[in-house]
Enzyme design. Structure first.
Site, PDB file in Angstrom:
ATOM      1  N   CYS A  79      53.220 -12.043 -79.756  1.00  0.00           N
ATOM      2  CA  CYS A  79      53.765 -12.769 -80.899  1.00  0.00           C
ATOM      3  C   CYS A  79      52.898 -12.540 -82.142  1.00  0.00           C
ATOM      4  CB  CYS A  79      53.960 -14.245 -80.566  1.00  0.00           C
ATOM      5  SG  CYS A  79      55.085 -15.068 -81.714  1.00  0.00           S
ATOM      6  N   HIS A 173      57.488 -13.738 -75.962  1.00  0.00           N
ATOM      7  CA  HIS A 173      56.471 -14.421 -75.156  1.00  0.00           C
ATOM      8  C   HIS A 173      56.655 -14.094 -73.676  1.00  0.00           C
ATOM      9  CE1 HIS A 173      54.587 -16.974 -78.217  1.00  0.00           C
ATOM     10  NE2 HIS A 173      55.771 -16.932 -78.811  1.00  0.00           N
ATOM     11  N   GLU A 175      54.832 -14.839 -71.264  1.00  0.00           N
ATOM     12  CA  GLU A 175      54.426 -15.993 -70.444  1.00  0.00           C
ATOM     13  C   GLU A 175      55.531 -17.033 -70.338  1.00  0.00           C
ATOM     14  OE1 GLU A 175      53.587 -15.428 -73.496  1.00  0.00           O
ATOM     15  OE2 GLU A 175      53.332 -17.282 -74.651  1.00  0.00           O
TER      16      GLU A 175
END
Lengths: 198, 250
Positions: A79, A173, A175
């Site tokens: 990001c 993202h 994650e």
């Protein structure tokens, strides 16, 4: 050991947990002396570009990270961490990025800004496209030389991943991108193991 | 093309999921971590956790609950409840939140939104707006809907976004927990007034009710009771949306 660059504003715990799910040992990095012992680095990002760029200078991490990248240490930017790998950003015109990737980051022209939610990552070449989670108001243009994947919304197409040598950057993202993101993180963790063994 | 999002909301009090009606009559709905993971497995796009008694008790959302959910979840997590200052935003992000929702404190001191956006980026600052019908229009309320204000939700959403909020979480107090469908008029009005994504909340009743509010212009639709009671899963909701021609993540 994977070092997570922890500059105040980042969502570092999410990254730490995702790397742990992939079996990696991690530590947070706040000063230059902590960079050296790491086999790989992650530059996460929930932050303002200008804020992190200033923090890189204040902490002295900017030259340490550039040196580690030149030395061949794998680095994953996420990001705003991805955006910092470029030369600069419209979000903070006076701030400097790390300049690993050529080009700058611009404001999005998507129907709604921020571009928030799940969208398709379309790799250059014949790789399969996948859904990933985004939360960004800025991104590098699709035309940047190191782009390896793009994402489109409305009339806007931007670079959603870029790679140069040992440096990988993702606008989304991983994650928070379900099984696809977990696979990307696992492959990053594995690549660092190979570097370490070699 | 960006997919429309289906979001599950966990209202949390004392480490347990609770759900009531029009912000009152709360009843127990289980363990938040197990709920979050189950909804993830059923295809939910995002989890919102609201600590519903935090502001009333003058404290920040429960950190241990947030950490436990954030560590296991691999879809985005928005957290709200008791955010008073920029350090509270930092604490919730550090506990693993991806976005932080601000409600009461933003109305008292709107500068909080600009300060938070300048430091963390507007993409992680959510303005939470609770609105109820008043005559021909709407007014907003804060402190878990217990404190009414004269301001209307369209004007307040517009101001909050100008100050730096990157998303509007718009809840109809009248429809909360009532399972009568979303307030489409309210959603359209706010959606037309701002350029950031709008999450519609309050009134989710059937899978089709999600499709209806997304077709009305919401960028995401949030449900709680409908998922807690097991009346529909995110997958059921997405099937209804796809059938209506809405792009959702499979």
């Amino acid at each position: 050991m994977i070092g997570i660059v922890a500059l105040g504003a980042a969502n570092r715990r999410s990254i730490e947990a995702a790397l742990a799910r992939a079996g990696a040992a991690t530590r947070f990095i706040e000063k230059p002396s902590e960079v050296g012992p790491c086999d790989a680095l992650v530059l996460p990002g929930v932050a303002n570009f200008g804020y992190v760029a200033e923090e890189l200078d204040r902490t002295g991490l900017r030259p340490a990270l550039i040196e580690a990248i030149r030395f061949g240490i794998p680095l994953l930017g996420i990001c705003v961490g991805f955006q910092l790998l470029f030369e600069g950003s419209d979000e903070a015109p006076r701030a400097r990025g790390l300049g690993i990737f050529a080009g700058t980051v611009r404001r999005l022209r998507t129907p709604r800004v921020p571009h928030m939610g799940w969208n398709l990552v379309e790799p250059r070449g014949d790789l399969a496209r996948s859904w990933a989670y985004f939360a960004n108001a800025f991104a590098p243009d699709a035309s940047v030389p190191d782009a390896i994947a793009t994402t489109q919304d409305g009339d806007d197409t931007f670079a959603s991943a870029a790679m140069r040598g040992n440096v990988l950057g993702l606008q989304f993202h991983p994650e928070r991108s379900g099984a696809y993101g977990a696979a990307l993180i696992a492959s990053f963790v594995q690549s660092t193991a190979i570097t370490y063994a070699g | 093309m960006l997919a429309k999002r289906i979001i599950a909301c966990l209202d949390v009090r004392d480490g347990r999921v609770v759900k009531g009606r029009q912000f009152a009559a709360l009843r127990d709905a289980g363990d938040p971590v197990r709920r979050a993971l189950r909804y993830r497995d059923e295809g939910i796009d995002e989890i919102v956790v609201l600590d519903v008694s935090a502001t009333l008790e003058s404290r920040l959302a429960n950190r241990r609950t947030i950490e436990a959910i954030a560590a296991t979840l691999d879809v985005p997590l928005t957290v709200g409840g008791g955010v008073r200052a920029i350090d509270d935003v930092a604490r919730l992000l550090d506990a693993g939140a991806d976005k932080v929702a601000i409600n009461s404190a933003a109305l008292e001191r709107p500068e909080l939104l600009s300060e938070a956006a300048a430091r963390f980026g507007s993409q992680c600052i959510v303005i939470s707006v609770d609105a109820r019908r008043a005559g021909d229009g709407y007014t907003i309320a804060t402190h878990s809907a217990s404190r009414p204000h004269q301001l209307d939700p369209v004007a307040w959403s517009r101001e909050a976004v100008e100050r730096g909020a990157g998303e509007v979480l718009l809840t109809s107090i009248d429809r909360d927990g009532g399972r009568e469908g979303f307030d489409l008029t309210l959603v359209r009005a706010v959606r037309d007034a701002v350029g950031v994504p709008v999450v519609a909340s309050g009134g989710a009743s059937t899978p089709q009710s999600f499709a209806d509010v997304l077709l009305a212009g919401a960028d995401a639709a949030l449900g709680a009771s409908i998922f807690h009671d097991g009346d529909a899963t995110a997958r059921d909701v997405k099937a209804a949306c796809s059938a209506s021609g809405i792009v959702v993540r499979p």
